[in-house]
Write a protein that holds these residues in place. Structure first.
Motif, PDB file in Angstrom:
ATOM      1  N   LEU A 158      35.533  28.379  24.213  1.00 15.69           N
ATOM      2  CA  LEU A 158      36.730  28.266  25.072  1.00 15.69           C
ATOM      3  C   LEU A 158      37.282  26.915  24.679  1.00 15.69           C
ATOM      4  O   LEU A 158      38.262  26.707  24.708  1.00 15.69           O
ATOM      5  N   LEU A 159      36.453  25.948  25.026  1.00 11.55           N
ATOM      6  CA  LEU A 159      36.764  24.437  24.643  1.00 11.55           C
ATOM      7  C   LEU A 159      37.281  24.128  23.451  1.00 11.55           C
ATOM      8  O   LEU A 159      38.247  23.506  23.336  1.00 11.55           O
ATOM      9  N   ILE A 164      38.256  20.808  21.880  1.00 15.86           N
ATOM     10  CA  ILE A 164      37.348  19.731  22.705  1.00 15.86           C
ATOM     11  C   ILE A 164      36.154  20.419  22.161  1.00 15.86           C
ATOM     12  O   ILE A 164      35.751  21.499  22.408  1.00 15.86           O
ATOM     13  N   THR A 165      35.231  19.631  21.602  1.00 16.64           N
ATOM     14  CA  THR A 165      33.883  19.755  21.177  1.00 16.64           C
ATOM     15  C   THR A 165      32.764  19.140  22.259  1.00 16.64           C
ATOM     16  O   THR A 165      33.422  18.191  22.918  1.00 16.64           O
ATOM     17  N   PHE A 166      31.583  19.639  22.217  1.00 17.82           N
ATOM     18  CA  PHE A 166      30.550  19.102  23.251  1.00 17.82           C
ATOM     19  C   PHE A 166      30.396  17.505  22.713  1.00 17.82           C
ATOM     20  O   PHE A 166      30.341  16.638  23.770  1.00 17.82           O
ATOM     21  N   GLU A 167      30.618  17.277  21.386  1.00 14.66           N
ATOM     22  CA  GLU A 167      30.360  15.899  21.071  1.00 14.66           C
ATOM     23  C   GLU A 167      31.513  14.924  21.933  1.00 14.66           C
ATOM     24  O   GLU A 167      31.212  13.753  22.162  1.00 14.66           O
ATOM     25  N   VAL A 168      32.854  15.395  21.742  1.00 16.11           N
ATOM     26  CA  VAL A 168      33.751  14.697  22.521  1.00 16.11           C
ATOM     27  C   VAL A 168      33.650  14.482  23.812  1.00 16.11           C
ATOM     28  O   VAL A 168      33.882  13.473  24.370  1.00 16.11           O
ATOM     29  N   LEU A 169      33.379  15.517  24.406  1.00 13.45           N
ATOM     30  CA  LEU A 169      33.184  15.704  25.854  1.00 13.45           C
ATOM     31  C   LEU A 169      32.051  14.694  26.152  1.00 13.45           C
ATOM     32  O   LEU A 169      32.189  13.951  27.310  1.00 13.45           O
ATOM     33  N   THR A 170      30.929  14.575  25.638  1.00 16.11           N
ATOM     34  CA  THR A 170      30.054  13.655  25.846  1.00 16.11           C
ATOM     35  C   THR A 170      30.595  12.195  25.710  1.00 16.11           C
ATOM     36  O   THR A 170      30.210  11.494  26.618  1.00 16.11           O
ATOM     37  N   SER A 171      31.350  12.024  24.815  1.00 11.27           N
ATOM     38  CA  SER A 171      31.634  10.791  24.445  1.00 11.27           C
ATOM     39  C   SER A 171      33.011  10.265  25.354  1.00 11.27           C
ATOM     40  O   SER A 171      33.011   9.074  25.629  1.00 11.27           O
ATOM     41  N   ILE A 229      38.728  16.214  32.282  1.00  6.85           N
ATOM     42  CA  ILE A 229      39.567  17.121  33.183  1.00  6.85           C
ATOM     43  C   ILE A 229      39.808  18.455  32.955  1.00  6.85           C
ATOM     44  O   ILE A 229      39.419  19.378  33.549  1.00  6.85           O
ATOM     45  N   ILE A 230      40.305  18.424  31.541  1.00  7.61           N
ATOM     46  CA  ILE A 230      40.578  19.906  30.912  1.00  7.61           C
ATOM     47  C   ILE A 230      39.234  20.748  30.999  1.00  7.61           C
ATOM     48  O   ILE A 230      39.016  21.920  31.367  1.00  7.61           O
ATOM     49  N   MET A 232      36.468  20.409  32.668  1.00  4.17           N
ATOM     50  CA  MET A 232      35.916  20.797  33.966  1.00  4.17           C
ATOM     51  C   MET A 232      36.842  21.855  34.597  1.00  4.17           C
ATOM     52  O   MET A 232      36.300  23.003  35.019  1.00  4.17           O
ATOM     53  N   ALA A 233      38.301  21.631  34.453  1.00  5.06           N
ATOM     54  CA  ALA A 233      38.980  22.836  34.836  1.00  5.06           C
ATOM     55  C   ALA A 233      38.655  24.356  34.150  1.00  5.06           C
ATOM     56  O   ALA A 233      38.701  25.393  34.834  1.00  5.06           O
ATOM     57  N   LEU A 234      38.379  24.290  32.912  1.00  3.76           N
ATOM     58  CA  LEU A 234      37.872  25.355  32.205  1.00  3.76           C
ATOM     59  C   LEU A 234      36.781  26.151  32.719  1.00  3.76           C
ATOM     60  O   LEU A 234      36.640  27.700  32.572  1.00  3.76           O
ATOM     61  N   ILE A 235      35.728  25.453  33.359  1.00  7.89           N
ATOM     62  CA  ILE A 235      34.742  26.065  34.077  1.00  7.89           C
ATOM     63  C   ILE A 235      35.192  26.802  34.996  1.00  7.89           C
ATOM     64  O   ILE A 235      34.536  28.030  35.214  1.00  7.89           O
ATOM     65  N   TYR A 236      36.218  26.367  35.957  1.00  5.37           N
ATOM     66  CA  TYR A 236      36.524  27.209  37.145  1.00  5.37           C
ATOM     67  C   TYR A 236      37.435  28.343  36.397  1.00  5.37           C
ATOM     68  O   TYR A 236      37.230  29.583  37.057  1.00  5.37           O
ATOM     69  N   ILE A 237      38.187  28.108  35.615  1.00  5.14           N
ATOM     70  CA  ILE A 237      39.175  29.103  35.041  1.00  5.14           C
ATOM     71  C   ILE A 237      38.487  30.336  34.291  1.00  5.14           C
ATOM     72  O   ILE A 237      38.798  31.198  34.368  1.00  5.14           O
TER      73      ILE A 237
END
Length: 254
Positions: A158-159, A164-171, A229-230, A232-237
């Protein structure tokens, strides 16, 4: 009916549901009960396969787990959203797996209660009861781990639809705890505000100006933490139950 007729019938049946499964699901969502019935009939083998994989044993149509899988497939028809980017069968397999796992957990808890009641006349728990209890607890841990791994896999897919990748999210994860918690609160606002949530799902980006008007944050802060923010929102969505526990006030994705 000869072989040619059977083949011809199967071909016409398949073509009816056929090349664009997502379109057929949409028609079922809009009230076409004939197509819904055909989908449930045609994908019986798929439902059994997913249920068997979740249970780690063969599941026949006479078993409770199959019935749960069938209900979950019907639920997936109602809940599927093509705009999220997933194929219907991918989405349906996740829903079926979750419902089967929920059922197994419920049964495990029930068995745990029964085991607690199996004591001898002096109130001592039998040795074999302790062994079975340990086995159940171990199995529940394995189920939890498997469910978490599958959720992470679906979340990752979904990311990617939002670039958005996990690498981008971490950075881009905020370095300070306060900033992270604030970003999570903004994500919850995004999820709960129907207009902003719809904008995010349709445009794949945040309506920063609108968010700025309803949250206690500057535009600069929202922009700086936009991808976090996106995410985190996707976890709820996406209703990722396991991951959601990490972003509630008492937890946090590190």
């Amino acid at each position: 009916m000869g072989p040619i007729r059977i083949k011809s019938w199967f071909k016409s049946k398949h073509s009816k549901l056929g090349s664009d499964l997502e379109t057929q699901v949409s028609k079922a969502q809009n009230g076409d009960e004939c197509i819904r019935h055909d989908l449930l009939e045609q994908y019986r083998p798929f439902i059994k396969k997913v249920a068997s994989k979740a249970c780690k044993r063969y599941i026949s149509e006479s078993m409770d787990e199959y019935s749960i899988g069938l209900l979950a497939f019907n639920e997936a028809i109602d809940q599927y959203d093509k705009e999220q980017g997933n194929k219907f069968l991918t989405f349906a397999s996740v829903v079926i797996h979750r419902r089967i796992i929920d059922h197994i957990r419920k049964e495990s808890r029930h068995n745990y209660v029964l085991l607690n009641e199996e004591e001898d006349e002096e109130g001592n728990v039998q040795e074999n009861v302790i062994e079975r209890r340990t086995s159940i607890e171990k199995y529940e841990i394995e189920l939890e781990s498997k469910a978490r791994a599958e959720e992470i896999f679906e979340y990752q897919k979904l990311l990617l639809t939002y670039d958005i990748t996990f690498e981008v999210l971490t950075s881009q994860c905020p370095k300070h705890i306060d900033a992270r918690e604030n970003a999570k609160k903004i994500a919850k606002v995004v999820y709960e505000n129907h207009h902003i949530r719809s904008y995010l799902e349709e445009k794949r980006r945040l309506p920063v100006s609108e968010l700025e008007d309803i949250v206690a944050c500057s535009r600069k802060t929202i922009e700086r933490n936009r991808k976090y923010i996106i995410a985190m929102a996707l976890i709820y969505i996406g209703n990722f139950t396991t991951l959601k526990s990490y972003i509630e006030p008492e937890g946090g994705l590190k």
